[in-house]
Each structure stands twice: as structure tokens, then as C-alpha cells.
Design an enzyme around this catalytic site. Structure first.
Site, PDB file in Angstrom:
ATOM      1  N   SER A 217       0.826  -1.193   0.000  1.00  0.00           N
ATOM      2  CA  SER A 217       0.000   0.000   0.000  1.00  0.00           C
ATOM      3  C   SER A 217       0.871   1.258   0.000  1.00  0.00           C
ATOM      4  CB  SER A 217      -0.963  -0.048   1.186  1.00  0.00           C
ATOM      5  OG  SER A 217      -1.991   0.894   1.059  1.00  0.00           O
ATOM      6  N   ASP A 311     -10.408  -3.539  -4.490  1.00  0.00           N
ATOM      7  CA  ASP A 311      -9.501  -2.577  -3.878  1.00  0.00           C
ATOM      8  C   ASP A 311      -9.509  -1.301  -4.711  1.00  0.00           C
ATOM      9  OD1 ASP A 311      -7.408  -1.162  -2.742  1.00  0.00           O
ATOM     10  OD2 ASP A 311      -5.928  -2.741  -2.983  1.00  0.00           O
ATOM     11  N   HIS A 341      -7.950  -5.322  -0.435  1.00  0.00           N
ATOM     12  CA  HIS A 341      -6.791  -4.640   0.143  1.00  0.00           C
ATOM     13  C   HIS A 341      -6.467  -5.264   1.506  1.00  0.00           C
ATOM     14  CE1 HIS A 341      -4.118  -1.149  -0.029  1.00  0.00           C
ATOM     15  NE2 HIS A 341      -4.296  -1.017   1.280  1.00  0.00           N
TER      16      HIS A 341
END
Length: 373
Positions: A217, A311, A341
Site C-alpha cells: 500500500s 480494492d 486490500h
């Protein structure tokens, strides 16, 4: 049916107009963890794709734990909100599995800077090879959390797994968080940590000629940005980049911003929330250290990009891969279906996450086995 479709499209258009990682209509937050959140964008009717049953079981645990919508919280509140990692552990308990850290890997914390947040957690496999003193490959790993929440404790599963499976030293980097320290503090810390690892790899039991970068991320963004920094500052080039659902594109019109607007545990409104807290000015979101698709990407190491289907950052990875190919880099990107995610650390309970782990580990193993040119 047609009026409903029109209403959905209008709601999506409203979200695109009002939601931005760069928050164009708002001043940025104060440098306080208690700064109130920005106004929430209007709701969007679009529903994400259905999660695989084992992934949904983790999401159900997140709801059971009482996780609140992050975009409605202050950073201080969000930092103690139950996380996806907590939900994965709850799913493990529900299956009768132990949540104790794998004893096959040991950890030690070491500072790389003067601030209390500037430290690294060093993961080492407790194996005969490690005990024999043979230099091991090194992975510099950056955790996620939008540069505002989470820490090396939250993101323990992935570096521990990588250390064990690759017989590698994994340096999980903690860095200063926004809004107390705004952009580019997190990138500056990532770059400083990489320099520190290069200088200390041998003393950590690692091979300084076999250093890879990895992250999830916001940390996936840091991994790529650090490789660019290394190229531009004459530092040793990492042998590989593993970017797992990286932040890479500041556009709010990407397909995944819409189709996963209401996904969990990350939704599109949260991207605005993170941007509000990490930015000093609205222009920060366009900086190539964040908006990687507009960075100079030439001459980067071979790269693996892992994405989850459900996501809002899925399109970031897809567009980053395209931009890197255009720049002449070797890059492979794969989107795993039925997962969300934060899935990468859930391989023990989510099959799609396990598959992503196996894929990423194989790419890193091949990179470490390739002789240096």
C-alpha cells in the site's frame, strides 16, 4: 431500471468531483493526531465485487470486532481502531489456529535515525544456514497505513513470512507518521532507512549485493520511490522491487476508484482522508514521489506488482505497470481475484492471499538467485 442507473452514475460523478487524494477544495489538516476528519463525500451506490468466502470471513470478523469507518475518525482514533490484521487473527482463532508469531523467525529492533519512530525491526530466520554465518539476501520492507496509521506490529505477517520462506534478513522500516510529520517525511525516512541498510547489511548477516525493496500500500509506494531515489543518488540498485497494491496514481477517475468505492477494509473515501492528513498543500498529491505514474521510471530494477481485485488501489498497480513498461523496465503485474486490500498478510486463512504470497516469493527467490551484472 434506467432511472436507477442514472442515479448511480450521478453519485459516482459526485464522488469523483468531491473526492481526491489531494483534497483540492479543502485546507489540509493541522499537525495533530486529534485533528478532526474532513467532510465525508456523498455516498455512492456502486457495490464492489463479491469476496471469496474465506476473504469474506475475515471481513465479517472485522465487523464483529467493531471496526468503525476510518474516514469518520481522527488519526488518534483510527490508530486504535481494529485493523484488518486483527480481523485475520480473529479468523485464525475461529478456525482453532494459533496466532502466536512463528518462532522460526526472530526479531530485533534497531534505530536508523534519531526520532523514536525511525527504527527498523530486523527479522532473521532461526535456521542452521543463518546460524552458520553465511550472508543472506536482504529485503527492505515498508508497511502500509496511508502514512497515517498502522506500524510494524500491524504489518508483522508479511515480513515474517518473507524471512522464513526466503531465508532472508527482512528489515521492516518504521517511519514518522502524518499528520504530526507530513509529506515528504515518510519518503525521507524510507530513503534514510535504505541508506542505513546498505551500510549495515553485512553486520546484520546480510549480503549487501542482494538487497530487494518491498512494501504494501503506502509502503509499496515507498518501495518504488526508494528505488528511484537510489538510481538518482548513486546508491546500490536493489535487485528487485515487490510492490503490493501500491499507491501510485493520484487520479480519482480510475476504474477501481468507482467499482471498489465501497470496498472494505479500504474504500475510496479513505483515500481522501489519508490525503487530507499527510499533505501539507493540495499540490503534494501530484508530486512524483506519490503520483508514481508521472515519475521518471527509467532504469529501475525488475519489478513485481501484486494487486487485489476488490480494492480502490487496483488501478494504481495496473497503471504503474503500464508506465514502467513504457519506460523500458521489466515489470510483471498480477491482480488476484476475490480478495481485498490488506490481504497479503492473510495467507494462513485466505487462499487468494496464499497464492499472492507464493507468487511474490517466487519472484524474489529468482531475483536473489540471479548473478549480479
Amino acid at each position: 431500471m434506467k432511472p436507477i442507473l442514472v442515479n448511480v452514475a450521478a453519485a459516482v460523478a459526485a464522488l469523483v468531483a468531491t473526492t481526491s487524494m489531494t483534497c483540492p477544495a479543502l485546507a489540509q489538516s493541522a499537525r495533530s493526531a486529534d485533528a478532526p476528519p474532513p467532510p465525508a463525500p456523498p455516498p455512492v451506490a456502486t457495490q464492489p465485487a463479491r469476496a471469496a468466502p474465506d476473504m469474506q470471513a475475515v471481513l465479517d470478523q472485522l465487523a464483529t470486532l467493531g471496526s468503525r469507518p476510518v474516514e469518520t475518525l481522527t488519526p488518534a482514533q483510527a490508530r486504535v481502531n481494529p485493523s484488518a490484521a486483527d480481523a485475520a487473527k480473529a479468523a485464525m482463532v475461529a478456525r482453532g489456529m494459533s496466532t502466536a508469531p512463528d518462532p522460526a523467525v526472530t526479531t530485533t529492533d534497531m534505530p536508523y535515525g534519531s526520532d523514536p519512530k525511525q527504527f527498523a525491526r530486523i527479522y532473521k530466520p532461526a535456521t542452521a544456514a543463518a546460524a552458520a554465518g553465511r550472508p543472506m539476501p536482504v529485503i527492505v520492507y515498508y508497511h502500509g497505513g496511508g502514512w497515517v496509521i498502522a506500524d510494524v506490529d500491524t504489518y508483522d505477517a508479511a515480513p515474517r513470512l518473507l524471512s522464513k520462506q526466503l531465508n532472508a534478513v527482512v528489515v521492516s522500516v518504521e517511519y514518522r507518521h502524518a499528520p504530526e510529520f507530513k509529506f515528504p517525511a515518510q519518503h525521507d525516512d524510507a530513503f534514510a532507512a535504505y541508506r542505513w541498510v546498505l551500510q549495515n547489511a553485512a553486520s546484520l548477516g546480510g549480503d549487501p549485493t542482494k538487497v530487494a525493496l518491498a512494501g504494501e500500500s503506502a509502503g509499496g509506494n515507498l518501495a518504488v520511490a526508494t528505488a528511484i531515489y537510489a538510481r538518482d543518488n548513486g546508491l546500490a540498485r536493489p535487485v528487485h522491487i515487490l510492490a503490493v497494491y501500491p499507491i501510485a496514481n493520484s487520479s480519482m477517475t480510475l476504474p477501481s476508484r468507482t467499482d471498489s468505492a465501497n470496498a472494505k477494509p479500504l474504500n475510496t473515501a479513505m483515500l481522501k482522508w489519508f490525503g487530507y492528513y499527510y499533505s501539507t498543500t493540495p499540490a503534494d498529491g501530484a508530486d512524483p514521489r506519490i503520483n508514481l505514474v508521472k515519475a521518471d521510471l527509467h532504469g529501475l530494477p525488475p519489478t513485481t506488482i501484486v494487486n487485489a481485485q476488490i480494492d480502490p488501489l487496483r488501478s494504481d498497480g495496473e497503471t504503474l505497470a503500464a508506465a514502467m513498461r513504457t519506460a523500458g523496465d521489466r515489470v510483471e503485474q498480477r491482480t488476484f481475484p476475490g480478495v481485498t486490500h490488506e490481504m497479503f498478510g492473510m495467507g494462513q486463512v485466505v487462499r487468494g492471499a496464499h497464492d499472492a504470497n507464493v507468487y511474490a516469493i517466487a519472484k524474489l527467490k529468482a531475483a536473489f538467485a540471479t548473478p549480479m551484472r
